[in-house]
Design a protein around this motif. Structure first.
Motif, PDB file in Angstrom:
ATOM      1  N   UNK A  64      33.034 -14.655  90.581  1.00  0.00           N
ATOM      2  CA  UNK A  64      33.885 -14.585  91.774  1.00  0.00           C
ATOM      3  C   UNK A  64      34.698 -13.291  91.795  1.00  0.00           C
ATOM      4  N   UNK A  65      35.180 -12.897  90.617  1.00  0.00           N
ATOM      5  CA  UNK A  65      36.128 -11.776  90.565  1.00  0.00           C
ATOM      6  C   UNK A  65      35.521 -10.463  90.075  1.00  0.00           C
ATOM      7  N   UNK A  66      34.204 -10.424  89.893  1.00  0.00           N
ATOM      8  CA  UNK A  66      33.579  -9.213  89.372  1.00  0.00           C
ATOM      9  C   UNK A  66      33.777  -8.028  90.313  1.00  0.00           C
ATOM     10  N   UNK A  67      33.689  -8.271  91.631  1.00  0.00           N
ATOM     11  CA  UNK A  67      33.864  -7.176  92.597  1.00  0.00           C
ATOM     12  C   UNK A  67      35.288  -6.634  92.574  1.00  0.00           C
ATOM     13  N   UNK A  68      36.253  -7.537  92.454  1.00  0.00           N
ATOM     14  CA  UNK A  68      37.648  -7.097  92.406  1.00  0.00           C
ATOM     15  C   UNK A  68      37.894  -6.252  91.154  1.00  0.00           C
ATOM     16  N   UNK A  69      37.268  -6.655  90.045  1.00  0.00           N
ATOM     17  CA  UNK A  69      37.426  -5.887  88.810  1.00  0.00           C
ATOM     18  C   UNK A  69      36.884  -4.467  88.977  1.00  0.00           C
ATOM     19  N   UNK A  70      35.695  -4.336  89.538  1.00  0.00           N
ATOM     20  CA  UNK A  70      35.108  -3.005  89.702  1.00  0.00           C
ATOM     21  C   UNK A  70      35.866  -2.174  90.733  1.00  0.00           C
ATOM     22  N   UNK A  71      36.448  -2.834  91.725  1.00  0.00           N
ATOM     23  CA  UNK A  71      37.311  -2.105  92.662  1.00  0.00           C
ATOM     24  C   UNK A  71      38.477  -1.463  91.923  1.00  0.00           C
ATOM     25  N   UNK A  72      39.130  -2.266  91.093  1.00  0.00           N
ATOM     26  CA  UNK A  72      40.292  -1.774  90.359  1.00  0.00           C
ATOM     27  C   UNK A  72      39.914  -0.732  89.299  1.00  0.00           C
ATOM     28  N   UNK A  73      38.781  -0.959  88.661  1.00  0.00           N
ATOM     29  CA  UNK A  73      38.380  -0.109  87.536  1.00  0.00           C
ATOM     30  C   UNK A  73      37.748   1.204  87.990  1.00  0.00           C
ATOM     31  N   UNK A  74      36.989   1.189  89.071  1.00  0.00           N
ATOM     32  CA  UNK A  74      36.229   2.380  89.459  1.00  0.00           C
ATOM     33  C   UNK A  74      36.489   2.856  90.880  1.00  0.00           C
ATOM     34  N   UNK A  75      36.355   1.976  91.856  1.00  0.00           N
ATOM     35  CA  UNK A  75      36.406   2.424  93.249  1.00  0.00           C
ATOM     36  C   UNK A  75      37.800   2.881  93.684  1.00  0.00           C
ATOM     37  N   UNK A  76      38.825   2.125  93.338  1.00  0.00           N
ATOM     38  CA  UNK A  76      40.179   2.511  93.731  1.00  0.00           C
ATOM     39  C   UNK A  76      40.599   3.835  93.076  1.00  0.00           C
ATOM     40  N   UNK A  77      40.391   4.003  91.754  1.00  0.00           N
ATOM     41  CA  UNK A  77      40.731   5.297  91.148  1.00  0.00           C
ATOM     42  C   UNK A  77      39.951   6.457  91.760  1.00  0.00           C
ATOM     43  N   UNK A  78      38.676   6.209  92.068  1.00  0.00           N
ATOM     44  CA  UNK A  78      37.868   7.283  92.644  1.00  0.00           C
ATOM     45  C   UNK A  78      38.358   7.659  94.044  1.00  0.00           C
ATOM     46  N   UNK A  79      38.767   6.652  94.820  1.00  0.00           N
ATOM     47  CA  UNK A  79      39.319   6.920  96.148  1.00  0.00           C
ATOM     48  C   UNK A  79      40.616   7.713  96.040  1.00  0.00           C
ATOM     49  N   UNK A  80      41.439   7.338  95.074  1.00  0.00           N
ATOM     50  CA  UNK A  80      42.694   8.055  94.834  1.00  0.00           C
ATOM     51  C   UNK A  80      42.426   9.517  94.467  1.00  0.00           C
ATOM     52  N   UNK A  81      41.501   9.735  93.554  1.00  0.00           N
ATOM     53  CA  UNK A  81      41.197  11.107  93.109  1.00  0.00           C
ATOM     54  C   UNK A  81      40.568  11.924  94.222  1.00  0.00           C
ATOM     55  N   UNK A  82      39.758  11.274  95.030  1.00  0.00           N
ATOM     56  CA  UNK A  82      39.165  11.955  96.179  1.00  0.00           C
ATOM     57  C   UNK A  82      40.267  12.454  97.119  1.00  0.00           C
ATOM     58  N   UNK A  83      41.277  11.617  97.336  1.00  0.00           N
ATOM     59  CA  UNK A  83      42.391  11.996  98.206  1.00  0.00           C
ATOM     60  C   UNK A  83      43.171  13.164  97.611  1.00  0.00           C
TER      61      UNK A  83
END
Length: 211
Positions: A64-83
């Motif tokens: 259930x929470x695997x997507x939320x984990x990968x958002x926090x671990x990879x996608x959110x940091x990458x979006x931040x760094x992109x900005x």
């Protein structure tokens, strides 16, 4: 500009550059810390919840929470760094524009309009010509900045997707340990962003010391 005024301007310019750079670095480091803390808090909660469940229910919980984990671990940091790549590039461009304006308030009329040439290149050429200084001598820094520009444009216009189809990006990824492509998405490290900020700082300070 007489010698006294030039010295005052150089001091102001150095302060403006260094304070802006410090602000960028502090901001991304603080944002990264917040994301890391949120991730750690999430993992603590997830493990605590899982420990009270059967093995079958644990598996369901993690699914259930695997997507939320990968958002926090990879996608959110990458979006931040992109900005921050975009923000840092804008800071660099605006500083160059400000220097051009200090040299000649009508600088915009003297810079050729060419959509095929990056604005930063036009600004650098203007400063170099008007102040009779060699800004191409820092070829290693200029090469790095141009690579950051390519990555920034790809992140801004392509959102980091279909990375394996962009030949210029692929070449840059091959040369960097701080860039990876996974599932056709370009991921950038925090160090990559901080290195870019240091790169523009070094070049801006070189200009400030020589104009």
């Amino acid at each position: 500009m007489d010698v006294g005024k030039n010295m005052i301007y150089k001091g102001f310019l150095n302060f403006e550059i260094l304070s802006g750079i410090e602000h960028l670095k502090n901001l991304i480091e603080e944002m990264e810390k917040l994301l890391n803390a949120r991730t750690e808090s999430f993992l603590v909660w997830l493990d605590k919840t899982a420990n009270s469940l059967s093995e079958d229910d644990k598996e369901v919980l993690y699914d259930i929470y695997i997507d939320e984990y990968f958002d926090l671990k990879k996608d959110f940091p990458n979006t931040l760094r992109r900005a921050f790549i975009s923000l840092s590039y804008s800071f660099f461009e605006n500083q160059l524009k400000s220097i051009c304006k200090s040299i000649d308030s009508n600088y915009a009329e003297k810079i050729p309009k060419n959509k095929n040439i990056p604005n930063i290149k036009l600004y650098i050429d203007f400063i170099s010509k008007e102040k009779d200084i060699d800004l191409e001598c820092k070829s290693d820094i200029l090469k790095a900045i141009d690579q950051y520009r390519i990555v920034r444009n790809f992140l801004m216009h392509g959102y980091g997707l279909d990375a394996s189809k962009n030949k210029n990006v692929l070449e840059i990824v091959k040369e960097s340990d701080e860039l990876i492509i996974e599932n056709d998405v370009l991921y950038i490290s925090q160090k990559y962003v901080l290195d870019f900020i240091e790169c523009i700082k070094d070049y801006l300070l070189y200009i400030a010391d020589n104009i």
